[in-house]
Write an enzyme that holds these catalytic residues in place. Structure first.
Site, PDB file in Angstrom:
ATOM      1  N   GLY A 162      75.919  31.543  69.442  1.00 21.93           N
ATOM      2  CA  GLY A 162      76.513  30.235  69.268  1.00 21.93           C
ATOM      3  C   GLY A 162      77.884  30.183  69.905  1.00 21.93           C
ATOM      4  N   ALA A 205      79.912  32.848  67.429  1.00 17.71           N
ATOM      5  CA  ALA A 205      79.423  34.175  67.052  1.00 17.71           C
ATOM      6  C   ALA A 205      78.113  34.516  67.745  1.00 17.71           C
ATOM      7  CB  ALA A 205      79.256  34.258  65.538  1.00 17.71           C
ATOM      8  N   ASP A 251      76.873  22.920  58.341  1.00 16.58           N
ATOM      9  CA  ASP A 251      75.972  22.878  59.507  1.00 16.58           C
ATOM     10  C   ASP A 251      74.533  22.995  59.022  1.00 16.58           C
ATOM     11  OD1 ASP A 251      75.125  22.757  62.137  1.00 16.58           O
ATOM     12  OD2 ASP A 251      75.400  24.896  62.503  1.00 16.58           O
TER      13      ASP A 251
END
Length: 263
Positions: A25, A28, A163
């Site tokens: 992502g 990370a 999220d």
């Protein structure tokens, strides 16, 4: 995934721990490994046991001091949040195994499995695609209601995900059923604000609509059914909180529609 990131995590870890990258992502990189982070060398916790390593690599565009401070703060914050969530009775989240905030590493238990017939990993998105030929089955209904219950437990205890997409809900087989687990709390927070909780619900609703539009209305109703049941179990006070939260959720939804119309 760049060779530079692979090299940077190799410098952090010792003993040549084998890693398999599974996702990357903006913040990370996530790996799996068969090696436990702090068991004795060359020893694993079960022959087929896997672990998750979430690694926040250095960001070259940030000042090194700022980058190290942010990495430490965010890694610690996510780890502490997970530890607190694990204490909530009935809430399913990954078990925290280890944390190295100075190098941006979090070790977690691995959850889920490969779905049959090449349908991919057992997150909610792939599960719904797998069952698209029978979208209103009892299995799908019960799973979506249980997803709503998990979100309800999280929100009742004043935690937000940040999220909440169908990729961040992993399903773990429990006999003939699937139990949902909420994962990836990198944007998670402690919050009493109905706005934050309403945004969580809206993000999940949009995720379901975007990938399963033909059946999304029913799916989202089942999620809210499970969500409501958690608040109803706390009597009149719980029902009052539920109504306030849903009212704000509808406001968030309306704002989202206006943005879509304006562009």
């Amino acid at each position: 995934m760049s060779a530079e990131i692979i090299a940077s995590i190799a410098d952090v870890l010792t003993d040549n721990i084998p890693l398999t990258p599974i996702s990357q992502g903006a913040e990370a990189v996530v790996f799996t490994s068969p090696v436990h982070p702090y068991l004795p060398k060359n020893r694993t916790d079960g022959d087929d046991k896997l672990y998750i390593l979430k690694y926040r690599p250095e960001k070259k565009y940030r000042h090194p001091v700022i980058d190290k401070t942010l990495t430490k703060h965010r890694t610690l914050g996510e780890s502490r949040l997970l530890a607190k969530l694990r204490l909530i009775d009935g809430l399913n989240v990954p078990k925290l195994i280890g944390c190295d905030p100075y190098h941006g590493c979090i070790w977690l238990e691995f959850l889920g499995e490969d779905l049959p017939n090449g349908h991919g990993f057992s997150n909610l998105k792939n599960f719904l695609w797998m069952n698209a030929s029978d979208p209103y089955s009892d299995l799908v209904r019960d799973t979506m209601i249980n997803v709503g219950k998990q979100i309800g437990l999280m929100h009742w205890n004043d935690y937000c995900h940040g999220d909440l997409t169908t990729s961040n809900i992993v399903l773990v087989r429990a006999g003939e059923d699937w139990q949902p687990y909420l994962i990836d709390f990198g944007l998670g927070s402690i919050s009493t604000l109905v706005e934050d909780k309403g945004v969580d619900l809206y993000v999940l609703e949009r995720a379901i609509i975007s990938t399963h539009s033909s059946f999304a209305n029913r799916y989202n109703l089942w999620v809210l059914e499970g969500f409501k049941s958690v608040f109803e179990s706390h009597g009149k006070a719980g029902l009052g909180k539920y109504k306030d939260l849903i009212r704000r959720f509808e406001e968030v939804r309306l704002r989202g529609r206006k943005r879509s119309m304006i562009g």
